[in-house]
Structure formats: C-alpha cells, structure tokens
Write an enzyme that holds these catalytic residues in place. Structure first.
Site, PDB file in Angstrom:
ATOM      1  N   PRO A   1      63.031  42.141 -56.824  1.00  0.00           N
ATOM      2  CA  PRO A   1      62.557  43.555 -56.602  1.00  0.00           C
ATOM      3  C   PRO A   1      62.414  43.933 -58.109  1.00  0.00           C
ATOM      4  O   PRO A   1      63.279  43.494 -58.485  1.00  0.00           O
ATOM      5  CB  PRO A   1      63.396  43.713 -55.851  1.00  0.00           C
ATOM      6  CG  PRO A   1      64.408  43.390 -55.148  1.00  0.00           C
ATOM      7  CD  PRO A   1      64.370  42.175 -56.157  1.00  0.00           C
ATOM      8  N   HIS A   2      61.467  44.360 -58.310  1.00  0.00           N
ATOM      9  CA  HIS A   2      60.976  45.312 -58.612  1.00  0.00           C
ATOM     10  C   HIS A   2      62.453  46.418 -59.463  1.00  0.00           C
ATOM     11  O   HIS A   2      62.903  47.120 -58.685  1.00  0.00           O
ATOM     12  CB  HIS A   2      59.540  45.734 -59.121  1.00  0.00           C
ATOM     13  CG  HIS A   2      58.251  45.249 -58.950  1.00  0.00           C
ATOM     14  ND1 HIS A   2      57.513  44.509 -58.965  1.00  0.00           N
ATOM     15  CD2 HIS A   2      57.617  45.215 -57.789  1.00  0.00           C
ATOM     16  CE1 HIS A   2      56.768  43.969 -59.006  1.00  0.00           C
ATOM     17  NE2 HIS A   2      56.608  44.539 -58.103  1.00  0.00           N
ATOM     18  N   GLY A   3      62.319  46.393 -60.344  1.00  0.00           N
ATOM     19  CA  GLY A   3      64.096  46.799 -61.612  1.00  0.00           C
ATOM     20  C   GLY A   3      64.542  46.226 -61.525  1.00  0.00           C
ATOM     21  O   GLY A   3      65.987  46.987 -61.903  1.00  0.00           O
ATOM     22  N   CYS A   4      64.933  45.779 -60.486  1.00  0.00           N
ATOM     23  CA  CYS A   4      66.259  44.900 -61.049  1.00  0.00           C
ATOM     24  C   CYS A   4      66.160  43.641 -62.296  1.00  0.00           C
ATOM     25  O   CYS A   4      65.711  42.963 -62.636  1.00  0.00           O
ATOM     26  CB  CYS A   4      66.820  43.740 -59.698  1.00  0.00           C
ATOM     27  SG  CYS A   4      66.933  44.262 -58.183  1.00  0.00           S
ATOM     28  N   VAL A   5      67.063  44.111 -63.038  1.00  0.00           N
ATOM     29  CA  VAL A   5      67.882  43.371 -63.950  1.00  0.00           C
ATOM     30  C   VAL A   5      68.310  41.667 -63.696  1.00  0.00           C
ATOM     31  O   VAL A   5      68.880  42.318 -63.279  1.00  0.00           O
ATOM     32  CB  VAL A   5      68.587  43.919 -65.139  1.00  0.00           C
ATOM     33  CG1 VAL A   5      67.207  44.912 -66.020  1.00  0.00           C
ATOM     34  CG2 VAL A   5      69.070  45.142 -64.420  1.00  0.00           C
TER      35      VAL A   5
END
Length: 104
Positions: A100-104
């Site tokens: 997902p976008h925003g996961c590091v």
C-alpha cells in the site's frame, strides 16, 4: 521484472518481494506466503485477505489500513493481532498485491 519460485510456482515480484501480477495469486500460494512470515491463516485472516483482493479489483490500488478498517469492517486492533507489527504490508504480501502507498 524479477521472478521467484514458491512451492513450485514461478511468480513475478518486485525488489521487495511483493507480487506484481495479482492474477498469479492463489489461495494455496497465500498459505505459503503467510507461512514464510510466520502466520498460520485462520478464517479471520481470510476475511481480511478477501476484502483486500476485492477492494483492489474495484479500486486499482491496495487499500490502506484505515480503509480496511473503515470499509472492510475489520478493527485496526484485530488487524494488528492477525498480522503483527506491519499489518497493511503483511496483509498485502499474503494477498499477492502491491505494498500500500505510504508503507515503508
């Protein structure tokens, strides 16, 4: 695109190991992916996995933890119990979807 072999199935992955071809995913493959990260899938896990895959099919991107909780009806606390430490990332990995976008 790199590939890897899991349980005799060659799958396309990115540099972080996330599947890049959601159509290559199967429920048997999900069990193997989950086992690789120390998770034994239960009915609750499958509820989250199926929501995430259905949502991806409609939205075209992997849902965030907030969306899984609000739209999918799975409390964040439950997601952390099912997929400890990084639930959105681990859930996407097992579901054969991009991180997902925003996961590091």
């Amino acid at each position: 695109m790199p590939t890897t072999t899991i349980d005799g199935h060659e799958i396309h992955v990115n540099e972080e190991g996330f599947m890049t071809e959601p159509g290559e995913w199967t429920e048997d493959l999900a069990k193997s992916l989950a086992a690789q990260i120390g998770i034994d899938l239960t009915d609750e896990h499958w509820k989250a996995i199926r929501f995430l895959r259905d949502d991806y099919a409609h939205e075209g991107e992997t849902a965030t933890l907030r969306r899984i909780s609000v739209v999918g009806g799975i409390p964040t606390k439950t997601l952390f119990q099912l997929f400890p430490q990084k639930p959105a990332k681990k859930l996407a990995y097992v579901a054969g979807l991009p991180k997902p976008h925003g996961c590091v």
